[in-house]
Design a protein around this motif. Structure first.
Motif, PDB file in Angstrom:
ATOM      1  N   ALA A 100      -6.032   8.104  -8.791  1.00  0.00           N
ATOM      2  CA  ALA A 100      -4.540   7.892  -8.441  1.00  0.00           C
ATOM      3  C   ALA A 100      -4.026   8.937  -7.708  1.00  0.00           C
ATOM      4  O   ALA A 100      -4.541  10.063  -7.435  1.00  0.00           O
ATOM      5  N   ILE A 101      -3.177   8.769  -6.991  1.00  0.00           N
ATOM      6  CA  ILE A 101      -2.139   9.673  -6.204  1.00  0.00           C
ATOM      7  C   ILE A 101      -1.221  10.328  -7.063  1.00  0.00           C
ATOM      8  O   ILE A 101      -0.407   9.361  -7.669  1.00  0.00           O
ATOM      9  N   GLY A 102      -0.864  11.413  -6.905  1.00  0.00           N
ATOM     10  CA  GLY A 102       0.312  12.048  -7.498  1.00  0.00           C
ATOM     11  C   GLY A 102       0.729  13.295  -6.998  1.00  0.00           C
ATOM     12  O   GLY A 102       0.094  14.023  -6.176  1.00  0.00           O
ATOM     13  N   PRO A 150       6.538  23.891   0.833  1.00  0.00           N
ATOM     14  CA  PRO A 150       5.296  23.233   0.868  1.00  0.00           C
ATOM     15  C   PRO A 150       5.416  22.280  -0.622  1.00  0.00           C
ATOM     16  O   PRO A 150       5.857  23.002  -1.529  1.00  0.00           O
ATOM     17  N   TYR A 151       4.896  21.290  -0.646  1.00  0.00           N
ATOM     18  CA  TYR A 151       4.293  20.369  -1.741  1.00  0.00           C
ATOM     19  C   TYR A 151       2.999  20.028  -1.754  1.00  0.00           C
ATOM     20  O   TYR A 151       2.125  19.992  -0.829  1.00  0.00           O
ATOM     21  N   ALA A 152       2.586  19.719  -2.916  1.00  0.00           N
ATOM     22  CA  ALA A 152       1.062  19.126  -3.091  1.00  0.00           C
ATOM     23  C   ALA A 152       0.921  17.994  -3.408  1.00  0.00           C
ATOM     24  O   ALA A 152       1.615  17.408  -4.305  1.00  0.00           O
ATOM     25  N   ILE A 153       0.098  17.062  -2.730  1.00  0.00           N
ATOM     26  CA  ILE A 153      -0.395  15.794  -3.011  1.00  0.00           C
ATOM     27  C   ILE A 153      -1.784  16.123  -3.700  1.00  0.00           C
ATOM     28  O   ILE A 153      -2.680  16.598  -3.360  1.00  0.00           O
ATOM     29  N   VAL A 154      -2.014  15.240  -4.946  1.00  0.00           N
ATOM     30  CA  VAL A 154      -3.432  15.524  -5.463  1.00  0.00           C
ATOM     31  C   VAL A 154      -3.822  13.914  -5.642  1.00  0.00           C
ATOM     32  O   VAL A 154      -2.991  12.925  -5.723  1.00  0.00           O
ATOM     33  N   VAL A 155      -5.123  13.995  -5.666  1.00  0.00           N
ATOM     34  CA  VAL A 155      -5.808  12.710  -6.077  1.00  0.00           C
ATOM     35  C   VAL A 155      -6.579  13.064  -7.715  1.00  0.00           C
ATOM     36  O   VAL A 155      -6.952  14.130  -7.811  1.00  0.00           O
ATOM     37  N   ASP A 215       0.715  -1.092  -0.052  1.00  0.00           N
ATOM     38  CA  ASP A 215       0.087   0.039  -0.042  1.00  0.00           C
ATOM     39  C   ASP A 215       0.915   1.221   0.028  1.00  0.00           C
ATOM     40  O   ASP A 215       0.636   2.147  -0.750  1.00  0.00           O
ATOM     41  N   MET A 216       1.950   1.260   0.849  1.00  0.00           N
ATOM     42  CA  MET A 216       2.722   2.417   0.862  1.00  0.00           C
ATOM     43  C   MET A 216       3.376   2.645  -0.541  1.00  0.00           C
ATOM     44  O   MET A 216       3.750   3.962  -0.524  1.00  0.00           O
ATOM     45  N   GLY A 217       3.739   1.790  -1.245  1.00  0.00           N
ATOM     46  CA  GLY A 217       4.314   1.979  -2.510  1.00  0.00           C
ATOM     47  C   GLY A 217       3.579   2.653  -3.682  1.00  0.00           C
ATOM     48  O   GLY A 217       3.950   3.397  -4.220  1.00  0.00           O
ATOM     49  N   TRP A 218       2.150   2.748  -3.376  1.00  0.00           N
ATOM     50  CA  TRP A 218       1.555   3.784  -4.164  1.00  0.00           C
ATOM     51  C   TRP A 218       1.300   5.154  -3.626  1.00  0.00           C
ATOM     52  O   TRP A 218       1.119   5.849  -4.390  1.00  0.00           O
ATOM     53  N   LYS A 219       1.888   5.241  -2.344  1.00  0.00           N
ATOM     54  CA  LYS A 219       1.641   6.681  -1.885  1.00  0.00           C
ATOM     55  C   LYS A 219       3.121   7.336  -1.667  1.00  0.00           C
ATOM     56  O   LYS A 219       3.069   8.468  -1.914  1.00  0.00           O
ATOM     57  N   ALA A 220       3.956   6.805  -1.071  1.00  0.00           N
ATOM     58  CA  ALA A 220       5.316   7.088  -0.659  1.00  0.00           C
ATOM     59  C   ALA A 220       6.232   7.866  -1.625  1.00  0.00           C
ATOM     60  O   ALA A 220       6.800   8.884  -1.584  1.00  0.00           O
ATOM     61  N   PRO A 221       5.839   7.281  -3.045  1.00  0.00           N
ATOM     62  CA  PRO A 221       6.754   7.946  -4.058  1.00  0.00           C
ATOM     63  C   PRO A 221       6.125   9.431  -4.368  1.00  0.00           C
ATOM     64  O   PRO A 221       6.977  10.222  -4.903  1.00  0.00           O
ATOM     65  N   TYR A 222       5.048   9.711  -3.808  1.00  0.00           N
ATOM     66  CA  TYR A 222       4.363  10.922  -4.050  1.00  0.00           C
ATOM     67  C   TYR A 222       4.395  11.724  -2.706  1.00  0.00           C
ATOM     68  O   TYR A 222       3.605  12.669  -2.456  1.00  0.00           O
TER      69      TYR A 222
END
Lengths: 386, 142
Positions: free
Chosen positions: B100-102, B84-89, A132-139
Motif C-alpha cells: 500500500a501507499i501511505g 518535507p513529507y514522506a511517502i512510504v510503500v 488510480d490517482m485515488g490510491w495515491k493523491a490522498p497520500y
C-alpha cells in the motif's frame, strides 16, 4: 528479414525553456518536420505518413494541410504512458514503411508546455481523486518524480548503490551538453559539488537528477532504402525495434514483485533477440532520463551490467564524452539538451550513426535509443551502419 | 484527529474497488476465492487465475516499510505548508505480495527507513459532495 526501412533525415526546432517559445506548438512541430525533410533532401509534399505518441496534440490532418502533403496514407500514435513510447513511434513508422503501407513517414514529438500546461503535473484533480490517482493523491503521491523516487530508493537499498551513481549520470548529461550548441544547458556546466549542494526535489532526486521542462519539437523521416539511395545523405537503417509491455502499470507498479525495479527487462530481451546482438555490442546509448534513477535501473535491467555493478559502471566518467566507456546521451539528453519527451534522443542516435553528432563516438556500428521510464509499454530502437 | 495534509486535502472518490480500503476502518485486501492470491489494487478479475469470485479479507493492520521517498518540492499548492513529507510503500502482514501507499504520522521524514515495522491508524474524512464518511488508512512506526 526485418530492417529494411531507413531514417533519411532528422530535424528539430530551436529548443526553449518552458514558456519561452515565441512560436506556437504547432509552428514548432511544422518547423521540426520541415527541417527533417530538408535534411533528407526529400520533397515535403511526398510525405505520406505521420506517427507520434502520448496524446500528441498536433494531429496528422492538421499537419497534412499545413505542410502541403499530397496524400496522407498512414497516421498512427502509440497509446498510453509518457516518453516511454519515443522509440515505439519509430517502430510505427518502420512498420508502415516496411509493410508498404506508406513510403515516407515522419515520426515526431512537439510540445510547448508554456502554452498547454506542464507534462506530468496532476491534472483535473478535484476534491475527490478518481481511479488510480485515488490510491495515491490522498497520500501526496502526485508526480512522476515521486513515483520514480520510490522505485529508485528501494533499488538503491537492495543493491547498495549510493547517491554518487545518480550524480555520475547527471554529470554525463551536463558534460555532453557543453559540446552541443542546441542544448539548453550548453554553457552551464555542472560540478559534483553543485550537484550535491542542489536542493532536493524528492529524495533521492536532487534538482539536477530531474530533466527540465521545455518547449520544442523533433522529427525524423523514415523511408524505403530504394528511395534513400538517391538522397544526399545515406540513410540510417532501423535494425530492430521493440515495445515491451511491463506486466503492471500505475499503482500496480508498487506491489512487491515490481517495486525494486522498472520495466526495462522485457524491452531489453526483445531488442537483443530481434537484432541478434548483445548489450556489449552497443557503441552508443541514448537512454531516457526524466530522472537519473530510471537510467541506473535500465542499465542493469537491459543487461549492460549487474545490479550490484551499476555504481562502478557509471563511475569515473564512464558515460561522459565521445570517448566514454559507453558514450551515453551524447547530445545532453532530456537533462542537458532539451526535454522533448525523449524524441531528441532519437535524432541524436541517428546522428551518431551518420557521424555528425556534436559528441561523436568512434566507429559507431550500433546506436541504441531506449524510451522510458518504467511505465508500460517501454520501447527501444536500434540503428546500425548501412 | 486532523488529517496528515489537513482536512481540506484530497480524498479518493469512492468506487467498488477502493470503498473497503477507505471506509472499513481496518486493513482489508482483495483475495481470490478460488486461488487465494491477494491483489492490490482490487480488480474485477483475479490476475492469477482469472477467477471472478473475489472478496475483501481483513488483515492484522501491521506491516513493513518497503520504500520511502521524502518530498521537498510541492507539486500541488495544497502541500506547500507540509513539505518535507514522506511517502512510504508498506507491505501488508497477512496479504503476501500486496503493498500500500501511505504516510507515517509519528516520525519526522528523516527518521523513516526501509524495514521499519508499522501499524495502521485511520484518518476520518468526509466527502462533502456525497456525504460519505471515510477512514483513510495511515501508518505509525511501532
Amino acid at each position: 528479414m526485418h530492417g529494411q526501412a531507413v531514417v533519411a533525415g532528422v530535424g528539430e526546432s530551436t529548443y526553449y525553456v518552458r514558456g519561452r517559445s515565441p512560436d506556437s506548438e504547432f509552428q514548432l512541430t511544422c518547423t521540426a518536420i520541415r527541417r527533417a525533410v530538408e535534411d533528407a533532401g526529400l520533397d515535403l509534399a511526398k510525405v505520406d505518413g505521420f506517427v507520434s505518441y502520448m496524446d500528441q496534440r498536433n494531429d496528422p490532418l492538421r499537419l497534412a494541410h499545413a505542410l502541403g502533403i499530397d496524400e496522407l496514407r498512414w497516421s498512427n500514435t502509440c497509446w498510453a504512458g509518457g516518453g516511454n513510447n519515443a522509440a515505439a513511434a519509430v517502430q510505427l513508422a518502420d512498420a508502415a514503411v516496411s509493410g508498404g503501407y506508406a513510403d515516407t513517414v515522419v515520426a515526431f514529438r512537439g510540445l510547448a508546455q508554456g502554452q498547454f500546461g506542464r507534462f506530468g503535473r496532476p491534472r483535473g484533480l478535484s476534491n475527490a481523486a478518481q481511479g488510480d490517482m485515488g490510491w495515491k493523491a490522498p497520500y501526496g503521491l502526485l508526480s512522476p518524480a515521486q513515483e520514480c523516487a520510490l522505485h529508485t530508493a528501494r533499488y538503491m537499498h537492495d543493491h547498495g548503490i549510493s547517491q554518487e551513481a545518480l550524480c555520475d549520470i547527471s554529470l554525463a548529461c551536463y558534460a555532453n551538453a557543453q559540446l552541443n550548441p542546441r542544448a539548453l544547458r550548453n554553457g552551464r556546466p555542472l560540478t559534483r559539488e553543485e550537484y550535491h549542494e542542489s536542493r532536493w526535489i524528492v529524495e533521492p532526486f536532487h534538482l539536477f537528477d530531474c530533466c527540465p521542462e521545455n518547449d520544442g519539437a523533433a522529427a525524423i523521416v523514415v523511408t524505403t532504402p530504394e528511395r534513400a539511395k538517391d538522397l544526399k545523405k545515406s540513410g540510417v537503417p532501423i535494425l530492430a525495434c521493440a515495445q515491451g509491455l511491463g506486466p503492471k502499470y500505475g499503482f500496480h507498479a508498487f506491489q512487491e514483485k515490481y517495486l525494486s525495479g522498472m520495466f526495462y527487462g522485457n524491452v531489453g530481451e526483445a531488442i537483443w533477440q530481434r537484432a541478434g546482438v548483445k548489450p556489449s555490442d552497443v557503441d552508443v546509448l541514448q537512454l531516457y532520463e526524466n530522472f537519473t534513477g530510471p537510467v541506473m535501473i535500465a542499465l542493469a535491467e537491459m543487461g549492460f551490467c549487474e545490479p550490484g555493478e551499476v555504481e562502478a559502471f557509471v563511475a569515473n566518467g564512464a558515460l561522459e564524452g565521445p570517448n566514454a566507456k559507453l558514450p551515453f546521451n551524447t547530445s545532453g539528453g532530456n537533462i542537458g539538451e532539451a526535454y522533448i519527451h525523449g524524441f531528441e534522443l532519437v535524432n541524436e542516435a541517428v546522428r551518431q550513426v551518420r557521424g555528425d553528432s556534436t559528441c561523436q563516438a568512434k566507429d559507431v556500428e550500433l546506436s541504441l535509443v531506449v524510451g522510458g521510464p518504467g511505465y508500460a509499454p517501454g520501447s527501444a530502437v536500434l540503428f546500425n551502419r548501412a | 484527529m486532523a488529517r496528515h495534509f489537513g482536512d481540506d486535502w484530497l480524498i479518493p472518490a469512492l468506487d467498488p474497488f477502493n470503498e473497503s480500503w477507505f471506509t472499513a476502518g481496518k486493513i482489508t485486501v482483495q483475495s481470490c476465492d478460488d486461488c487465494g492470491v491477494f491483489q492490490h489494487p482490487p480488480e474485477d478479475v483475479c490476475g492469477s487465475c482469472q477467477g471472478t469470485a473475489l472478496s475483501f479479507v481483513e488483515c492484522s493492520g501491521e506491516g513493513t516499510v518497503e520504500s520511502v521517498a521524502v518530498v521537498h518540492h510541492p507539486v500541488h499548492p495544497g502541500l506547500s505548508d507540509h513539505c518535507p513529507y514522506a511517502i512510504v510503500v508498506v507491505s501488508l502482514d497477512g496479504a503476501p505480495g500486496a503493498n500500500a501507499i501511505g504516510n507515517i504520522l509519528n516520525r519526522d521524514p528523516g527518521d523513516i527507513s526501509i524495514g521499519q515495522r508499522v501499524r495502521a491508524v485511520f484518518e476520518p474524512a468526509k466527502d462533502a459532495k456525497t456525504g460519505a464518511d471515510l477512514l483513510i488508512p495511515q501508518w505509525e512506526v511501532v
